[in-house]
Enzyme design. Structure first.
Site, short mmCIF file in Angstrom:
data_model
loop_
_atom_site.label_atom_id
_atom_site.label_comp_id
_atom_site.label_asym_id
_atom_site.label_seq_id
_atom_site.Cartn_x
_atom_site.Cartn_y
_atom_site.Cartn_z
CB SER A 40 22.42 -48.54 87.20
OG SER A 40 22.74 -48.46 88.57
CG ASP A 321 18.90 -55.03 91.17
OD1 ASP A 321 18.84 -54.12 92.04
OD2 ASP A 321 19.43 -54.87 90.05
CG HIS A 324 19.37 -50.95 90.45
ND1 HIS A 324 20.09 -52.08 90.15
CD2 HIS A 324 20.18 -49.91 90.19
CE1 HIS A 324 21.30 -51.73 89.72
NE2 HIS A 324 21.38 -50.41 89.75
#
Ligand SMILES: *[C@@H]1O[C@H](CO)[C@@H](O)[C@H](O)[C@H]1NC(C)=O
Ligand SMILES: *[C@@H]1O[C@H](CO)[C@@H](O)[C@H](O)[C@H]1NC(C)=O
Length: 357
Positions: A40, A321, A324
């Site tokens: 991610s 978040d 990240h």
């Protein structure tokens, strides 16, 4: 009559030239192609169609990105996006899920949120494209390029000029080893043994990338996973600023990965592998005095709550978040991996040197 015809004709030409112009009249990238593998941290939307909790195609993700919500796990650009800009690509590299024949020779982004070096990593969240699967997808891309370019020598030489970025391994801790109720690895291995097992598998995967024609390969080490807001809220810090036991576990992986890169360079003299030290680059960020908490309101799994209130000045936060980095933190990581500040940041080369070799 004749005049009208001529005018119509010239108008068509102008329109055609203008249409061509939007595609053709742009700066040439420094390398012809750029391929992205990982999780991610660099996924740009491959997970959108998968059945998984690990996707980011909803607001407030993408709030500062020109196209808005795309599936990127951040407010703006990922570190892979910024590296693409530094390589002078005029468009972001398309995802494997959407890439067309016209786009494929510029490169492909295979990265998938929750994915790991190990196949089972991230499975409790749902579907994901593990590194093995990403390599399999790259095999399909290479076959597609051989067909499209119709000249084996040309395609082989072409693939050697591309930049390949691989940024994976965090989930083998976050969404595997550190989740003992879902995965057996922490029951089977000490952190030392686990680092060894992971790096051994990674070694085979990097060798596979080489076998698929890659010769300029950027391998990202893991950042300080124990400093992410999500891990801090799960494990607590015992008075420290980060979860030191997690950073120690991750350090054992990094300390084996760098020698692996050196070994790959020795064993494959026609290739250049390089190691990016995300720990060292992140340490410089802590020194910038920016905020360490998440910018959005986070769910139990560390991702933003949909449509949540977010911090007004994203440029002051390292984390968007629970896991990240923000656009600004990603920009710092990308520019430092491109032009290293300290010799510790990138070894043996930063990306600006790698592209010239
Ligand atoms: C194939 O590509 C090579 C390398 O670019 C070139 O030298 C050769 O002329 C090409 N062959 C054909 C048939 O176009
Ligand atoms: C990465 O950088 C940190 C901080 O400078 C250093 O302590 C560590 O040894 C480096 N890691 C590797 C694998 O070189």
């Amino acid at each position: 009559m004749a005049n009208a015809k001529v005018n119509l004709f010239s108008i068509c030409i102008v329109v055609v030239l203008m249409q061509l112009g939007t595609f053709v009249v742009v700066g040439k990238p420094i390398v012809p192609c750029y391929f992205i593998f990982g999780d991610s941290l660099v996924d740009s939307g491959n997970n959108n169609e998968l059945k998984t909790a690990a996707k980011a195609n909803y607001p407030p993700y993408g709030i500062d990105f020109p196209q808005g919500v795309t599936g990127r796990f951040t407010n703006g650009r990922t570190m892979a996006d910024v590296i693409g800009e530094l390589l002078d690509f005029d468009e972001y590299i398309p995802t494997y899920a959407t890439v067309t024949d016209q786009q494929i020779n510029r490169g492909v982004n295979y990265a998938s949120g929750a994915a790991g070096i190990r196949d089972e990593t991230g499975s409790h969240l749902g579907g994901r494209i593990s590194l093995d699967r990403q390599l399999h997808n790259h095999y399909s891309t290479v076959s597609r390029l051989f067909k499209l370019q119709r000249n084996k020598t040309f395609t082989g030489e072409y693939l050697q000029k591309c930049i390949y970025v691989v940024n994976i391994g965090s989930n083998d801790y976050i969404n595997n080893y550190l989740k003992p109720t879902f995965y057996t690895t922490s029951h089977m291995y000490t952190t030392k043994k686990y680092a060894k097992v992971l790096v051994r598998q990674y070694s085979k995967q990097l060798k596979c990338l080489y076998d698929l024609g890659a010769r300029k390969i950027v391998v990202f080490g893991l950042g300080p996973v124990g400093c992410t807001p999500a891990e801090i809220s799960i494990f607590g810090t015992d008075g420290d600023s980060c979860v030191e036991s997690i950073n120690d576990a991750v350090k054992q992986f990094n300390d084996r990965l760098k020698p692996l890169v050196d070994e790959l360079n020795l064993d494959n003299l026609d290739a250049k592998f390089t190691f990016i030290n995300l720990t060292s680059i992140s340490l410089q960020q802590q020194g910038l005095g920016v905020l360490n908490g998440p910018c959005c309101q986070v769910r139990a799994d560390g991702q933003c709550v949909q449509n949540t209130h977010i911090c007004p000045i994203r440029a002051l936060s390292i984390y968007y978040d629970g896991f990240h980095p923000t656009d600004i933190a990603n920009t710092h990581i990308a520019t430092t991996s491109f032009n290293a500040v300290s010799p510790m940041d990138a070894s043996p080369y930063d990306i600006s040197h790698l592209i010239r070799l």
